[in-house]
Design a protein around this motif. Structure first.
Motif, PDB file in Angstrom:
ATOM      1  N   ALA A  69      11.622  14.781   1.819  1.00 12.92           N
ATOM      2  CA  ALA A  69      12.526  14.000   2.676  1.00 12.92           C
ATOM      3  C   ALA A  69      11.734  13.052   3.568  1.00 12.92           C
ATOM      4  O   ALA A  69      12.176  11.918   3.826  1.00 12.92           O
ATOM      5  CB  ALA A  69      13.389  14.939   3.515  1.00 12.92           C
ATOM      6  N   ALA A  70      10.566  13.486   4.029  1.00 10.26           N
ATOM      7  CA  ALA A  70       9.709  12.611   4.840  1.00 10.26           C
ATOM      8  C   ALA A  70       9.230  11.417   4.013  1.00 10.26           C
ATOM      9  O   ALA A  70       9.198  10.284   4.505  1.00 10.26           O
ATOM     10  CB  ALA A  70       8.516  13.402   5.382  1.00 10.26           C
ATOM     11  N   MET A  71       8.874  11.654   2.749  1.00  7.50           N
ATOM     12  CA  MET A  71       8.466  10.553   1.875  1.00  7.50           C
ATOM     13  C   MET A  71       9.612   9.566   1.714  1.00  7.50           C
ATOM     14  O   MET A  71       9.409   8.345   1.797  1.00  7.50           O
ATOM     15  CB  MET A  71       8.019  11.098   0.517  1.00  7.50           C
ATOM     16  CG  MET A  71       6.735  11.887   0.599  1.00  7.50           C
ATOM     17  SD  MET A  71       6.249  12.852  -0.868  1.00  7.50           S
ATOM     18  CE  MET A  71       7.042  12.126  -2.217  1.00  7.50           C
ATOM     19  N   ALA A  72      10.821  10.070   1.484  1.00  7.41           N
ATOM     20  CA  ALA A  72      11.989   9.201   1.308  1.00  7.41           C
ATOM     21  C   ALA A  72      12.262   8.393   2.584  1.00  7.41           C
ATOM     22  O   ALA A  72      12.564   7.197   2.512  1.00  7.41           O
ATOM     23  CB  ALA A  72      13.209  10.031   0.914  1.00  7.41           C
ATOM     24  N   ALA A  73      12.158   9.030   3.740  1.00 10.62           N
ATOM     25  CA  ALA A  73      12.394   8.331   5.006  1.00 10.62           C
ATOM     26  C   ALA A  73      11.344   7.247   5.229  1.00 10.62           C
ATOM     27  O   ALA A  73      11.675   6.128   5.654  1.00 10.62           O
ATOM     28  CB  ALA A  73      12.389   9.331   6.170  1.00 10.62           C
ATOM     29  N   LEU A  74      10.094   7.562   4.938  1.00 13.71           N
ATOM     30  CA  LEU A  74       9.023   6.571   5.086  1.00 13.71           C
ATOM     31  C   LEU A  74       9.233   5.413   4.111  1.00 13.71           C
ATOM     32  O   LEU A  74       9.079   4.255   4.472  1.00 13.71           O
ATOM     33  CB  LEU A  74       7.656   7.216   4.882  1.00 13.71           C
ATOM     34  CG  LEU A  74       6.442   6.289   4.975  1.00 13.71           C
ATOM     35  CD1 LEU A  74       6.398   5.547   6.310  1.00 13.71           C
ATOM     36  CD2 LEU A  74       5.159   7.095   4.762  1.00 13.71           C
ATOM     37  N   GLY A 129       5.135   4.755  -3.421  1.00  7.24           N
ATOM     38  CA  GLY A 129       4.188   5.820  -3.729  1.00  7.24           C
ATOM     39  C   GLY A 129       3.634   6.362  -2.423  1.00  7.24           C
ATOM     40  O   GLY A 129       3.550   5.630  -1.425  1.00  7.24           O
ATOM     41  N   PHE A 130       3.257   7.650  -2.426  1.00  7.95           N
ATOM     42  CA  PHE A 130       2.852   8.290  -1.179  1.00  7.95           C
ATOM     43  C   PHE A 130       1.615   9.146  -1.371  1.00  7.95           C
ATOM     44  O   PHE A 130       1.443   9.773  -2.413  1.00  7.95           O
ATOM     45  CB  PHE A 130       3.997   9.164  -0.640  1.00  7.95           C
ATOM     46  CG  PHE A 130       5.242   8.364  -0.428  1.00  7.95           C
ATOM     47  CD1 PHE A 130       5.460   7.707   0.772  1.00  7.95           C
ATOM     48  CD2 PHE A 130       6.171   8.234  -1.440  1.00  7.95           C
ATOM     49  CE1 PHE A 130       6.594   6.932   0.946  1.00  7.95           C
ATOM     50  CE2 PHE A 130       7.309   7.468  -1.276  1.00  7.95           C
ATOM     51  CZ  PHE A 130       7.522   6.810  -0.077  1.00  7.95           C
ATOM     52  N   ALA A 161       6.831  10.944  -6.776  1.00 10.11           N
ATOM     53  CA  ALA A 161       6.568   9.843  -5.841  1.00 10.11           C
ATOM     54  C   ALA A 161       5.250  10.050  -5.097  1.00 10.11           C
ATOM     55  O   ALA A 161       4.675   9.102  -4.562  1.00 10.11           O
ATOM     56  CB  ALA A 161       7.717   9.692  -4.849  1.00 10.11           C
ATOM     57  N   ALA A 162       4.762  11.294  -5.069  1.00  4.48           N
ATOM     58  CA  ALA A 162       3.468  11.591  -4.448  1.00  4.48           C
ATOM     59  C   ALA A 162       2.377  11.248  -5.456  1.00  4.48           C
ATOM     60  O   ALA A 162       2.288  11.851  -6.516  1.00  4.48           O
ATOM     61  CB  ALA A 162       3.398  13.057  -4.038  1.00  4.48           C
ATOM     62  N   ILE A 163       1.566  10.257  -5.116  1.00  6.85           N
ATOM     63  CA  ILE A 163       0.540   9.784  -6.049  1.00  6.85           C
ATOM     64  C   ILE A 163      -0.848  10.323  -5.721  1.00  6.85           C
ATOM     65  O   ILE A 163      -1.797  10.094  -6.462  1.00  6.85           O
ATOM     66  CB  ILE A 163       0.514   8.245  -6.112  1.00  6.85           C
ATOM     67  CG1 ILE A 163       0.230   7.647  -4.729  1.00  6.85           C
ATOM     68  CG2 ILE A 163       1.836   7.722  -6.664  1.00  6.85           C
ATOM     69  CD1 ILE A 163       0.000   6.151  -4.738  1.00  6.85           C
ATOM     70  N   ARG A 177       0.843  -1.184   0.000  1.00  4.05           N
ATOM     71  CA  ARG A 177       0.000   0.000   0.000  1.00  4.05           C
ATOM     72  C   ARG A 177       0.882   1.238   0.000  1.00  4.05           C
ATOM     73  O   ARG A 177       2.011   1.204   0.468  1.00  4.05           O
ATOM     74  CB  ARG A 177      -0.900   0.008   1.222  1.00  4.05           C
ATOM     75  CG  ARG A 177      -1.858  -1.158   1.232  1.00  4.05           C
ATOM     76  CD  ARG A 177      -3.178  -0.751   1.752  1.00  4.05           C
ATOM     77  NE  ARG A 177      -4.126  -1.829   1.533  1.00  4.05           N
ATOM     78  CZ  ARG A 177      -5.171  -2.032   2.295  1.00  4.05           C
ATOM     79  NH1 ARG A 177      -5.396  -1.250   3.325  1.00  4.05           N
ATOM     80  NH2 ARG A 177      -6.001  -2.994   2.025  1.00  4.05           N
ATOM     81  N   PRO A 178       0.370   2.361  -0.503  1.00  2.00           N
ATOM     82  CA  PRO A 178       1.172   3.591  -0.462  1.00  2.00           C
ATOM     83  C   PRO A 178       1.420   4.039   0.975  1.00  2.00           C
ATOM     84  O   PRO A 178       0.633   3.740   1.871  1.00  2.00           O
ATOM     85  CB  PRO A 178       0.320   4.608  -1.222  1.00  2.00           C
ATOM     86  CG  PRO A 178      -1.039   4.039  -1.304  1.00  2.00           C
ATOM     87  CD  PRO A 178      -0.939   2.565  -1.112  1.00  2.00           C
ATOM     88  N   GLY A 179       2.515   4.753   1.158  1.00  2.00           N
ATOM     89  CA  GLY A 179       2.790   5.362   2.443  1.00  2.00           C
ATOM     90  C   GLY A 179       1.969   6.635   2.591  1.00  2.00           C
ATOM     91  O   GLY A 179       1.659   7.306   1.608  1.00  2.00           O
TER      92      GLY A 179
END
Length: 145
Positions: A91-96, A104-105, A126-128, A27-29
């Motif tokens: 950066a938060a997306m990358a860390a997650l 995908g986020f 990366a943000a979907i 699932r997406p983050g």
């Protein structure tokens, strides 16, 4: 609930709480973005409740403090708030993603958090998706033809 503190960002200056998905799956983050100067728990601890419910439904979640809010340190550069907020949310997306395996986020935010979520989704592939609650309308940003 098994939650973990994450330190991330250019100098490890950003702090977030990672709530892992309760079930395995792809699932997406979900990234919960600060609302104004309210730290990562959100207004009336709303983000805590949302993170735990989404994790129980199988989504990995990160709620974090933008720089100079909550436990995150101030920045050492001259970036505008808009640019730094987009950079820090990326950066938060990358860390997650590094912690959960998500690629995908979905970004979620209230008020200025909605604005930041929109702008980051616009700029970062990366943000979907985004959940935008009570944003300002972003006149001049979304009015382009």
């Amino acid at each position: 609930m098994n939650e973990h503190v994450l330190r991330f960002g250019d100098n490890g200056n950003l702090i977030g709480i990672y709530t892992p998905a309760a079930t395995a799956g792809k699932r997406p983050g979900i990234v919960l973005v600060n609302s104004g100067v309210i730290h990562r728990s959100g207004p009336n601890r709303l983000y805590v409740s949302i993170a735990r419910q989404l994790a129980a439904a199988g989504y990995p979640v990160l709620r974090f403090d933008l720089s100079a809010i909550g436990d995150s340190s101030p920045r050492n550069d001259a970036l505008s708030f808009e640019k730094s907020a987009i950079s820090e949310t990326s950066a938060a997306m990358a860390a997650l993603g590094a912690r959960s395996g998500a690629t995908g986020f979905i970004l979620c935010g209230i008020c200025s958090g909605a604005d930041i979520s929109f702008l980051t989704t616009r700029d970062n592939p990366a943000a979907i998706g985004a959940v935008l609650i009570n944003g300002r309308g972003l006149h001049g940003v979304t009015d382009d033809s």
